[in-house]
Scaffold this active site. Structure first.
Site, PDB file in Angstrom:
ATOM      1  N   HIS A 156      -7.403 -18.815  10.890  1.00  0.00           N
ATOM      2  CA  HIS A 156      -6.564 -18.114   9.915  1.00  0.00           C
ATOM      3  C   HIS A 156      -5.672 -19.063   9.124  1.00  0.00           C
ATOM      4  O   HIS A 156      -5.105 -18.691   8.107  1.00  0.00           O
ATOM      5  CB  HIS A 156      -5.702 -17.074  10.636  1.00  0.00           C
ATOM      6  N   ASP A 364      -0.498 -22.564   3.166  1.00  0.00           N
ATOM      7  CA  ASP A 364      -0.767 -21.276   3.805  1.00  0.00           C
ATOM      8  C   ASP A 364      -2.270 -21.044   3.819  1.00  0.00           C
ATOM      9  O   ASP A 364      -2.931 -21.296   2.814  1.00  0.00           O
ATOM     10  CB  ASP A 364      -0.101 -20.145   2.991  1.00  0.00           C
TER      11      ASP A 364
HETATM   12  C1  GDG Z   1      -1.603 -16.048   9.197  1.00  0.00           C
HETATM   13  C2  GDG Z   1      -1.770 -17.204   8.193  1.00  0.00           C
HETATM   14  C3  GDG Z   1      -3.148 -15.682   6.767  1.00  0.00           C
HETATM   15  C4  GDG Z   1       5.816  -9.546   7.211  1.00  0.00           C
HETATM   16  N1  GDG Z   1       7.063  -9.029   7.327  1.00  0.00           N
HETATM   17  C5  GDG Z   1       6.893  -7.761   7.710  1.00  0.00           C
HETATM   18  C6  GDG Z   1       5.532  -7.505   7.841  1.00  0.00           C
HETATM   19  N2  GDG Z   1       4.904  -8.615   7.525  1.00  0.00           N
HETATM   20  C7  GDG Z   1       3.435  -8.710   7.469  1.00  0.00           C
HETATM   21  C8  GDG Z   1       2.971  -8.818   6.046  1.00  0.00           C
HETATM   22  C9  GDG Z   1       1.609  -9.457   6.218  1.00  0.00           C
HETATM   23  C10 GDG Z   1       1.785 -10.281   7.497  1.00  0.00           C
HETATM   24  O1  GDG Z   1       2.974  -9.844   8.117  1.00  0.00           O
HETATM   25  C11 GDG Z   1       1.983 -11.754   7.170  1.00  0.00           C
HETATM   26  O2  GDG Z   1       0.762 -12.267   6.785  1.00  0.00           O
HETATM   27  P1  GDG Z   1       0.633 -13.631   6.000  1.00  0.00           P
HETATM   28  O3  GDG Z   1      -0.778 -13.765   5.611  1.00  0.00           O
HETATM   29  O4  GDG Z   1       1.534 -13.592   4.834  1.00  0.00           O
HETATM   30  O5  GDG Z   1       1.137 -14.785   6.978  1.00  0.00           O
HETATM   31  P2  GDG Z   1       1.005 -15.222   8.548  1.00  0.00           P
HETATM   32  O6  GDG Z   1       1.746 -14.321   9.440  1.00  0.00           O
HETATM   33  O7  GDG Z   1       1.455 -16.641   8.588  1.00  0.00           O
HETATM   34  O8  GDG Z   1      -0.566 -15.127   8.881  1.00  0.00           O
HETATM   35  C12 GDG Z   1      -1.972 -16.654   6.790  1.00  0.00           C
HETATM   36  C13 GDG Z   1      -3.027 -14.644   7.858  1.00  0.00           C
HETATM   37  O9  GDG Z   1      -2.820 -15.259   9.137  1.00  0.00           O
HETATM   38  C14 GDG Z   1      -4.259 -13.749   7.938  1.00  0.00           C
HETATM   39  O10 GDG Z   1      -5.420 -14.489   8.098  1.00  0.00           O
HETATM   40  O11 GDG Z   1      -3.160 -15.024   5.517  1.00  0.00           O
HETATM   41  O12 GDG Z   1      -2.196 -17.711   5.877  1.00  0.00           O
HETATM   42  O13 GDG Z   1      -0.662 -18.093   8.246  1.00  0.00           O
HETATM   43  O14 GDG Z   1       0.616  -8.491   6.442  1.00  0.00           O
HETATM   44  O15 GDG Z   1       2.942  -7.537   5.470  1.00  0.00           O
HETATM   45  N3  GDG Z   1       5.011  -6.325   8.203  1.00  0.00           N
HETATM   46  C15 GDG Z   1       5.879  -5.312   8.460  1.00  0.00           C
HETATM   47  N4  GDG Z   1       7.243  -5.497   8.355  1.00  0.00           N
HETATM   48  C16 GDG Z   1       7.776  -6.685   7.974  1.00  0.00           C
HETATM   49  O16 GDG Z   1       9.000  -6.819   7.864  1.00  0.00           O
HETATM   50  N5  GDG Z   1       5.406  -4.115   8.837  1.00  0.00           N
END
Ligand code: GDG
Length: 455
Positions: A156, A364
């Site tokens: 990821h 990222d």
């Molecule tokens: C890893 C990789 C890759 C965030 N704050 C809240 C909340 N979130 C959710 C977001 C989003 C998820 O968390 C974060 O996803 P990201 O992709 O932005 O980042 P990582 O956590 O670092 O994820 C990344 C991912 O895996 C998938 O393959 O894209 O690059 O680092 O869905 O919405 N959700 C809720 N409340 C919050 O306050 N419910």
């Protein structure tokens, strides 16, 4: 299809509420529901003497099996090797790596124990899909136990260029173990090429045009499978959210000011301090925007036990104070900084209201927030996505305003441009991104990976 077995570090058991779970957990559970299968991983708990007898649960066609970690395993495998060594390494932050041989040994030992437990749960024709950097050596540990199942791996996070990877003591073993999978999937072609370059130049292997790799006496395939979101679901949440009480309260609190929104786990890879700096820069250089824009950063605390994360928290507390101290008026605070998480529907309301989604990671794998922000917009009056060139999502989100997160002046200019962008241009950019999101949903991602694994 044969039974599907998913392995991930944290397993959400059936009793855990899915409304709080991320899109990924929902999508994987859907796959299991569809095919029937098993989800195996860490329970999230540490106990003095963890048993190798997994705790089981069942819901519909899906079995769940979890094991605990000992405090020492949690320390060495999770906090140290996975999150203080592999995470900074894969995000190109060599200066933050805190290498200890004991952590490496602990990482391999935990993977070995997971393989031991899993090998007893597997049937010969099961298809196994392993997720993320915690479990790079898992397939090799299963193969040592004689398992010949199809095993796929999806990373990821970014895969570092060979020169960066070489900084890790034990990198040869890590890549050799990675090659024990049958299919290794990455978020982008760049990540994929980083591995194939390593295979070619450091491991004397061969790489075919079709992603076929011969290395360490094995044959496997590699590919890019950019992860998506449940686009229609976020669009629906966004639409419903616009009339919600939360949306009304947020709008009332803003008055006629525009909202710039950041949503990230509190992680140094997300470039949050640099983003605060850019906002400071914009208010300094463009005084006409003072009192007319509010920046809201949602940053739930993550990996709070790791030192680097605690430092980041201190830094952001100070930056918030600095910006608000300098620019706030009695009726306006430029920055709202929230260290907590919100349910998905509330998040969708915030996305919908924000005139700008500011997504500026330093590195990222993909970044799902960028995609969710786009999907939740009002098609008649969409906001603008500002996106870092170092997020995997930039390959697909050609309608975003693309920035270098290390350049606060450039990000400040992008903010001004986005906040003043005419409706026509906003619509065009949004439409471009939305078409991509409709074509590559999370279901599409999951199905194309599984199809490639079975081929
Ligand atoms: C890893 C990789 C890759 C965030 N704050 C809240 C909340 N979130 C959710 C977001 C989003 C998820 O968390 C974060 O996803 P990201 O992709 O932005 O980042 P990582 O956590 O670092 O994820 C990344 C991912 O895996 C998938 O393959 O894209 O690059 O680092 O869905 O919405 N959700 C809720 N409340 C919050 O306050 N419910």
């Amino acid at each position: 299809m044969a039974r599907l077995v998913i392995v991930s570090n944290r397993v959400s058991m059936p009793r855990e509420r899915l409304s709080r779970a991320g899109g990924l957990a929902v999508a994987l559970r859907e796959a299991l529901n569809q095919y029937g299968g098993l989800w195996f991983g860490w329970s999230g708990e540490t106990v003095a003497e963890p048993s190798n007898e997994p705790r089981r649960a069942r819901q519909g066609k899906v079995d769940f099996a979890v094991i605990d970690l000992s405090p020492e395993e949690h320390q060495q495998f999770y906090l140290e090797f996975a999150n203080s060594i592999l995470w900074p390494l894969c995000h190109y932050r060599l200066g933050l790596i805190d290498f200890r041989r004991a952590a490496w040994d602990g990482y391999l030992a935990v993977n070995d124990r997971f393989a031991e437990v899993l090998s007893k749960l597997l049937r010969p024709d099961d298809i196994v899909w392993v997720h993320d950097y915690h479990f790079i050596p898992l397939a090799a540990a299963l193969r040592r136990r004689g398992l010949a199942n199809k095993i796929g791996f999806f990373l990821h996070i970014p895969f570092p260029a060979p020169e960066v990877l070489a900084a890790l003591p034990g990198h040869e073993r890590l890549v050799r173990d990675l090659c024990a999978y049958d299919l290794v999937g990455f978020q982008t072609k760049t990540d994929m090429r980083a591995l194939t370059e390593y295979i070619l130049h450091e491991a004397n292997g061969q790489v075919g045009d079709d992603g076929h790799v011969l290395a360490f006496g094995r044959s496997l395939r590699v590919g890019a499978f950019p992860i998506g979101i449940d686009t229609e679901d976020f669009a629906r949440l966004g639409e419903q959210a616009q009339n919600s009480l939360d949306a009304q309260r947020l709008r009332d609190s803003l008055g006629d000011r525009k909202l710039v929104l950041g949503v990230d786990r509190l992680d140094y890879s997300k470039g949050i301090p640099q983003r605060f700096d850019a906002f400071y820069n914009m208010l300094s250089k463009h005084p006409e925007w003072r009192g007319k824009v509010t920046f809201m950063q949602i940053a739930p605390i993550s990996r709070g036990e790791v030192t680097q994360y605690r430092k980041l928290r201190g830094e952001l507390d100070a930056l918030t104070g600095r910006i608000n101290g300098k620019f706030a008026e009695f009726d306006w605070a430029p920055v709202r900084y929230l260290n907590k998480s919100f349910p998905r529907n509330q998040l969708a309301a915030f996305y919908r209201i924000a005139a700008v989604g500011l997504v500026t990671p330093l590195r990222d794998g993909m970044n799902l927030v960028a995609k969710e922000y786009v999907a939740a917009q009002n098609p008649e009056d969409p906001g603008v996505l500002i996106l870092s060139r170092f997020a995997g999502a930039v390959r697909e989100m050609g309608g975003a305003v693309i920035v270098n997160p290390y350049d606060p002046e450039q990000v400040a200019e992008a903010l001004v441009r986005a906040l003043s962008m005419p409706l026509d241009e906003r619509r065009q950019r949004w439409q471009y991104n939305m078409d991509v999101l409709r074509a590559n949903t999370i279901t599409h991602w999951r199905e194309s990976f599984l199809k490639a694994l079975q081929a």
